[in-house]
Design a protein around this motif. Structure first.
Motif, PDB file in Angstrom:
ATOM      1  N   TYR A 112       0.873  -1.172   0.000  1.00  0.00           N
ATOM      2  CA  TYR A 112       0.000   0.000   0.000  1.00  0.00           C
ATOM      3  C   TYR A 112       0.904   1.214   0.000  1.00  0.00           C
ATOM      4  O   TYR A 112       1.770   1.330   0.870  1.00  0.00           O
ATOM      5  CB  TYR A 112      -0.852  -0.079   1.271  1.00  0.00           C
ATOM      6  N   HIS A 145       3.469   1.686  -1.788  1.00  0.00           N
ATOM      7  CA  HIS A 145       4.846   1.193  -1.867  1.00  0.00           C
ATOM      8  C   HIS A 145       5.380   0.818  -0.491  1.00  0.00           C
ATOM      9  O   HIS A 145       6.586   0.957  -0.234  1.00  0.00           O
ATOM     10  CB  HIS A 145       5.775   2.238  -2.517  1.00  0.00           C
ATOM     11  N   LEU A 199      -9.143  10.313  -7.467  1.00  0.00           N
ATOM     12  CA  LEU A 199      -7.695  10.107  -7.454  1.00  0.00           C
ATOM     13  C   LEU A 199      -7.229   9.478  -6.157  1.00  0.00           C
ATOM     14  O   LEU A 199      -6.140   8.901  -6.093  1.00  0.00           O
ATOM     15  CB  LEU A 199      -6.972  11.441  -7.638  1.00  0.00           C
ATOM     16  N   ASP A 232      -4.307   4.401  -1.246  1.00  0.00           N
ATOM     17  CA  ASP A 232      -3.252   3.809  -2.082  1.00  0.00           C
ATOM     18  C   ASP A 232      -3.174   4.359  -3.511  1.00  0.00           C
ATOM     19  O   ASP A 232      -3.608   3.718  -4.458  1.00  0.00           O
ATOM     20  CB  ASP A 232      -3.478   2.286  -2.125  1.00  0.00           C
ATOM     21  N   SER A 233      -2.611   5.560  -3.649  1.00  0.00           N
ATOM     22  CA  SER A 233      -2.176   6.054  -4.959  1.00  0.00           C
ATOM     23  C   SER A 233      -1.174   7.158  -4.687  1.00  0.00           C
ATOM     24  O   SER A 233      -1.213   7.788  -3.627  1.00  0.00           O
ATOM     25  CB  SER A 233      -3.345   6.580  -5.804  1.00  0.00           C
ATOM     26  N   ASP A 234      -0.269   7.400  -5.654  1.00  0.00           N
ATOM     27  CA  ASP A 234       0.779   8.401  -5.444  1.00  0.00           C
ATOM     28  C   ASP A 234       0.215   9.795  -5.666  1.00  0.00           C
ATOM     29  O   ASP A 234       0.632  10.519  -6.571  1.00  0.00           O
ATOM     30  CB  ASP A 234       1.947   8.157  -6.397  1.00  0.00           C
ATOM     31  N   PHE A 235      -0.729  10.165  -4.794  1.00  0.00           N
ATOM     32  CA  PHE A 235      -1.397  11.455  -4.932  1.00  0.00           C
ATOM     33  C   PHE A 235      -0.402  12.606  -4.822  1.00  0.00           C
ATOM     34  O   PHE A 235      -0.633  13.698  -5.342  1.00  0.00           O
ATOM     35  CB  PHE A 235      -2.498  11.553  -3.863  1.00  0.00           C
ATOM     36  N   LEU A 236       0.722  12.339  -4.167  1.00  0.00           N
ATOM     37  CA  LEU A 236       1.804  13.336  -4.098  1.00  0.00           C
ATOM     38  C   LEU A 236       2.135  13.891  -5.477  1.00  0.00           C
ATOM     39  O   LEU A 236       2.381  15.087  -5.628  1.00  0.00           O
ATOM     40  CB  LEU A 236       3.056  12.668  -3.508  1.00  0.00           C
ATOM     41  N   LEU A 237       2.150  13.040  -6.503  1.00  0.00           N
ATOM     42  CA  LEU A 237       2.552  13.473  -7.843  1.00  0.00           C
ATOM     43  C   LEU A 237       1.552  14.464  -8.417  1.00  0.00           C
ATOM     44  O   LEU A 237       1.928  15.424  -9.099  1.00  0.00           O
ATOM     45  CB  LEU A 237       2.725  12.262  -8.780  1.00  0.00           C
ATOM     46  N   TRP A 238       0.272  14.224  -8.154  1.00  0.00           N
ATOM     47  CA  TRP A 238      -0.775  15.162  -8.600  1.00  0.00           C
ATOM     48  C   TRP A 238      -0.584  16.519  -7.919  1.00  0.00           C
ATOM     49  O   TRP A 238      -0.577  17.566  -8.560  1.00  0.00           O
ATOM     50  CB  TRP A 238      -2.151  14.560  -8.288  1.00  0.00           C
ATOM     51  N   LEU A 243       2.083  17.798  -6.384  1.00  0.00           N
ATOM     52  CA  LEU A 243       3.344  18.416  -6.829  1.00  0.00           C
ATOM     53  C   LEU A 243       3.149  19.129  -8.167  1.00  0.00           C
ATOM     54  O   LEU A 243       3.607  20.261  -8.349  1.00  0.00           O
ATOM     55  CB  LEU A 243       4.398  17.328  -7.042  1.00  0.00           C
ATOM     56  N   GLU A 288       6.575  14.311   1.061  1.00  0.00           N
ATOM     57  CA  GLU A 288       6.118  13.221   1.917  1.00  0.00           C
ATOM     58  C   GLU A 288       7.006  13.212   3.143  1.00  0.00           C
ATOM     59  O   GLU A 288       8.144  12.756   3.082  1.00  0.00           O
ATOM     60  CB  GLU A 288       6.212  11.875   1.186  1.00  0.00           C
TER      61      GLU A 288
END
Lengths: 366, 366
Positions: free
Chosen positions: B30, B32, B104, B123-129, B131, B145
């Protein structure tokens, strides 16, 4: 070994049934999807991969599809590599970078059609970055994850096997070249590429109904070649210096630290995300780089970054390691500070099982 | 059960050593990161959770930290929920949506300081959105993070245990309220929340040196309460209608389909991502919704979406299912088309082990 719990969130692939029938022993999770990590055991898999041919379910190499008139313009914003020479005949490795110069992924870019591009990704939801960049810049593109599932054929006999399934022309592809090849009436995108140093191909399955015939053809035609199911092999990929996003590099690292200088075009640094940070780094000099490291003694699994020391000073960290039967040592990948990255530097590495002696190597083992 | 292969990419947490010592039997991955999924077995874990108190390593609920003068402005762009009433005393569940109206992530928003916010993610790399949105809009924010690791204390005796460790005031928190509480000289953020219906708390560990004392205190103080290590329980969370991002909803679903109408403020739809799409959906009427479903017979693991049929027509899909010992049926979560979502609708569900009879329920079981 601790088990992995099934759920829809950890997605099965169009090949998972066949992988299970072939006796997969362990998985990892990659892009929210099952990726096999061993069959007969990592050492047995390694020896087989280096001698014969294996079929790998790497469906987890998901595609971020960018389609539309602004597609190339959008993609060029994402990477410091000049992508103007991309064609439907050749794919391209592109580091993609955030505004702070940090690696977001290290995908392969493929021209799947005249205005359709696939960014074939490593393990991060790079889709979210691309979606947001498209939305914020009002670009004429559609961004999505299509149902495209790469199947890799890897090993010294891979050319022979692929010829039998796709015809002799496929074996004429050179490294990173790609094309469309007929299979059961479909024209499948095939590239000469893959996550091993043993040579091989990746087949991009678009029609899920062809998953079973494709798998079966490869196994039937490869019987005398001792084909079997396999997967990216930890030992082989470390020997060959194949980096793993999330292991050997993260958003904490710039592409320059990862050895991707040749994919950083200075003329693009005013226009791509993170370009100004990369220029500063180039001006100041790169402070740490990835290096091959050889480690003595018995090792536990490298399931965390292992700190490296030289003469009591912190020198970097090891991020992947495994015992190599062919080289009689533990092969490893580390990120080393400039003062310590020269070949021959003597190091100590702190594993969860204690300190081990190590040395920086001049080159990977291949 | 197939094993999970250790690697740095599938991150250990500050609590993994203790989780392993407590006998974790299986993991999922979850964000990573390792998330335990069973200890004594999913049914034994379930009965214990409903009677006693458990300590859960949910470090994988990573934080997207947004800090700076434009932080609230940025976050309000990400969600159709009005966040103006957020305070350091109360956290907020916020659906976050892409330009196409797709979910998302479904995080909890926390004010960790005066201009520091944590988006505590599924569980998704919402950080990328986040950023990318920050980079493209030139906002005065830092997005990262941080090393913050939630530890959940769940179960009917959780209030009693938390009082012993953090003092009586902690038990005065109401659902979704939060505050800072002293532990070993540190002031830890604690919220009354968690991924069960048994009541509980989440403690946001910031200083990794306190991981061991915190774990030990909870176990020492909870000995007579039969405290043990646990994890989100599949059966209990389905009974309670707790949705799982990646299982019960994905980017294919809008927040309206997920039952989050109350978190969609019409006045914000001109300003947040996906707002126009959501307005159209509201005008046209929501086409499918999440519903509790009861299924007869023996079930295989729900490791893929199971198609649902009514009178031969496709009616939706089941995305989570498990046998409930307390309710004597298989409890399940489905996404149902409007024509079929009324309670009592008779259905057939197609599992990998064959067809099963099912019925839409009026409400979750709790």
């Amino acid at each position: 070994m601790t088990g992995i719990t099934p759920s829809r969130r950890v997605r099965r692939t169009h090949f998972t049934d066949f992988v299970e029938a072939a006796g997969v022993k362990s998985y990892t999770v990659y892009n929210h999807m099952l990726l096999p990590s061993s069959f007969e055991g990592i050492e047995a898999d390694y020896h087989h991969l280096k001698r014969h041919v294996q079929v790998w379910d790497v469906s987890c190499e998901r595609q971020v599809q960018v389609k539309g008139s602004d597609a190339m313009r959008l993609i060029q914003m994402l990477t410091p590599r000049d992508i103007s020479s991309l064609s439907t005949k050749k794919c391209m490795y592109i580091p993609v970078v955030d505004q702070n110069g940090g690696m977001l992924n290290d995908p392969v870019l493929i021209a799947a059609g005249s205005d359709t591009f696939w960014i074939s990704i490593a393990d991060s939801d790079f889709l979210l970055w691309v979606l947001a960049v498209a939305a914020c810049n009002g670009l004429d593109v559609e961004v999505e994850e299509p149902d495209v599932s790469p199947l890799a054929v890897q090993g010294p006999k891979s050319g022979l096997l692929m010829e039998r399934v796709f015809g002799a022309r496929v074996n004429g592809l050179r490294f990173f070249e790609c094309g469309r090849f007929e299979f059961h009436g479909d024209h499948m995108l095939v590239s000469r590429s893959g996550y091993s140093r043993q040579g091989g191909f990746e087949i991009y399955l678009e029609n899920p109904k062809l998953a079973e015939p494709l798998w079966e053809s490869l196994f039937k035609m490869g019987e005398d070649l001792q084909v079997r199911a396999g997967c990216p092999n930890l030992i082989e990929r470390i020997e060959g210096g194949l980096l793993s996003y999330g292991n050997d590099m993260t958003r904490e690292n710039s592409p320059l630290e990862c050895g991707f200088e040749k994919f950083v075009s200075e003329s693009l640094l005013d226009h791509c995300f993170g370009g100004r940070v990369l220029r500063k780094e180039l001006d100041a000099g790169i402070k740490r780089k990835i290096r091959p490291v050889s480690i003595e003694g018995e090792l536990p699994p490298c399931d965390r970054a292992w700190p490296l020391y030289a003469k009591g000073l912190r020198a970097g960290q090891v991020t992947s390691a495994a015992r190599s039967p062919d080289h009689g040592t533990n092969v490893a990948i580390g990120m080393m500070s400039r003062e310590f990255w020269d070949a021959g530097s003597a190091l100590e590495v702190e594993t969860q099982a204690g300190m081990r002696r190590a040395v920086v190597k001049a080159s990977f083992w291949e």
